[in-house]
Design an enzyme around this catalytic site. Structure first.
Site, PDB file in Angstrom:
ATOM      1  N   TYR A 182       0.819  -1.214   0.000  1.00  0.00           N
ATOM      2  CA  TYR A 182       0.000   0.000   0.000  1.00  0.00           C
ATOM      3  C   TYR A 182       0.858   1.271   0.000  1.00  0.00           C
ATOM      4  CZ  TYR A 182      -3.392  -3.536   1.536  1.00  0.00           C
ATOM      5  OH  TYR A 182      -4.156  -4.673   1.669  1.00  0.00           O
ATOM      6  N   HIS A 224       1.477 -11.944   1.823  1.00  0.00           N
ATOM      7  CA  HIS A 224       0.367 -11.249   1.145  1.00  0.00           C
ATOM      8  C   HIS A 224      -0.243 -12.079   0.028  1.00  0.00           C
ATOM      9  CE1 HIS A 224      -1.113  -6.917   0.095  1.00  0.00           C
ATOM     10  NE2 HIS A 224      -2.028  -7.806  -0.204  1.00  0.00           N
TER      11      HIS A 224
END
Ligand SMILES: NC(=O)c1ccc[n+]([C@@H]2O[C@H](COP(=O)([O-])OP(=O)(O)OC[C@H]3O[C@@H](n4cnc5c(N)ncnc54)[C@H](OP(=O)(O)O)[C@@H]3O)[C@@H](O)[C@H]2O)c1
Length: 272
Positions: free
Chosen positions: A43, A101
């Protein structure tokens, strides 16, 4: 140390805006009541998220801070180095929950190597850089393979989950194995507003379709939604905690047949 259990609802931090907006949004979310902040290396906003956490001025032990190692950083040394950087950028001593992730960079042919990646997570646990381990976008086979190598129980699997992607198999697996199923994109990125069943149910409770989607997710044992929001949506979503759906409305949501997956880029096992 963070609480032992994940709060019923968390807060997502993907694509909030520029740094100033991220700081304001994260601190506002904590002030409204969220105590679980979901972040990731991908992010690219760790420092601003950390500043938002600091600005909210809530005792650290009441917060649950989660991050994820990017799929490009899954080599042993990269996991160690980038996770220490992430911890520092977030401004915490320990990341409460740290995930793998994605299990691949772009497809099955470049699937991650658990024997390379997971020992680095074990080292970070030992050093106290992270406190719990998680996986994201894993299926049952990948979870079981990973669990054989982790020194700690897998605390959570994070997957896309909402009324149009109900993840029945992973729900049962999480419940039977004492693991959280963290539901990302729980508002279908705002598309909840366009689903007729959710709109009708919302009218009955004088609620919104977003609150209905979140209340449905929170009605399922072990499931924790992490909606991302800005402005008034932050509070609206938090108040889904006050909405208890009648069994007939839960049944109606569970009988929706239409399927929709938002995040679908070849990196998850459902496409291999
Ligand atoms: N592990 C993974 O691979 C993965 C992938 C995707 C996401 N995630 C995590 O999950 C979090 C949530 O998922 P997401 O951001 O993809 O999608 P989401 O939470 O389903 O949806 C966010 C979108 O919904 C809008 N929204 C928020 N509250 C609303 C409401 N009450 N009514 C109508 N619209 C509303 C937001 O707009 P406003 O900003 O205007 O409120 C935003 O555009 C992410 O932030 C991230 O932390 C993880």
């Amino acid at each position: 140390m963070a609480p032992d259990e994940l709060p019923r609802i968390g807060f997502g931090t993907l694509r909030i805006g520029d740094s100033t907006e991220v700081v304001e949004t994260v601190s506002q979310a904590i002030e409204v009541g969220y105590r679980h902040i979901d972040n990731a290396q991908k992010y690219d906003n760790q420092e601003a998220v950390g500043d938002g956490i600091a600005e909210a001025d809530i005792p650290r032990e009441q917060l649950f801070i989660a991050s994820k190692v990017n799929e490009s950083n899954l080599a042993y040394e990269d996991v160690l180095e980038t996770t220490r950087e992430t911890r520092d950028a977030l401004g915490v001593d320990t990341i409460d929950l740290h995930y793998v992730h994605w299990p691949a960079i772009s497809g099955e042919e470049d699937r991650y190597d658990p024997e390379e990646t997971i020992p680095a997570f074990n080292e970070l646990l030992k050093e106290g850089v992270i406190d719990r381990v998680g996986v994201a976008n894993f299926d049952v086979d990948l979870i079981e393979e990973a669990q054989m190598l982790f020194d700690a129980p897998i605390f959570a699997n994070q997957v896309e989950m909402h009324p149009l992607l109900q993840q029945e198999e992973l729900v049962v697996y999480a419940q039977e194995n004492d693991m959280y199923l963290v539901a990302y994109s729980p508002l279908i990125r705002g598309e909840v507003d366009e689903i007729p069943d959710l709109r009708e149910i919302a009218r009955k409770y004088d609620a919104t379709p977003a609150q209905v989607s979140l209340a449905w997710l929170m009605s399922i044992d072990n499931v924790v939604p992490i909606p991302k929001a800005t402005g008034d949506h932050i509070r609206e979503n938090y108040h889904a905690l006050d909405l208890k759906l009648d069994p007939e409305d839960i049944d109606r949501i569970e009988s929706i047949e239409r399927e929709r997956r938002i995040v679908d880029r070849g990196k998850g096992p459902w496409q291999w």
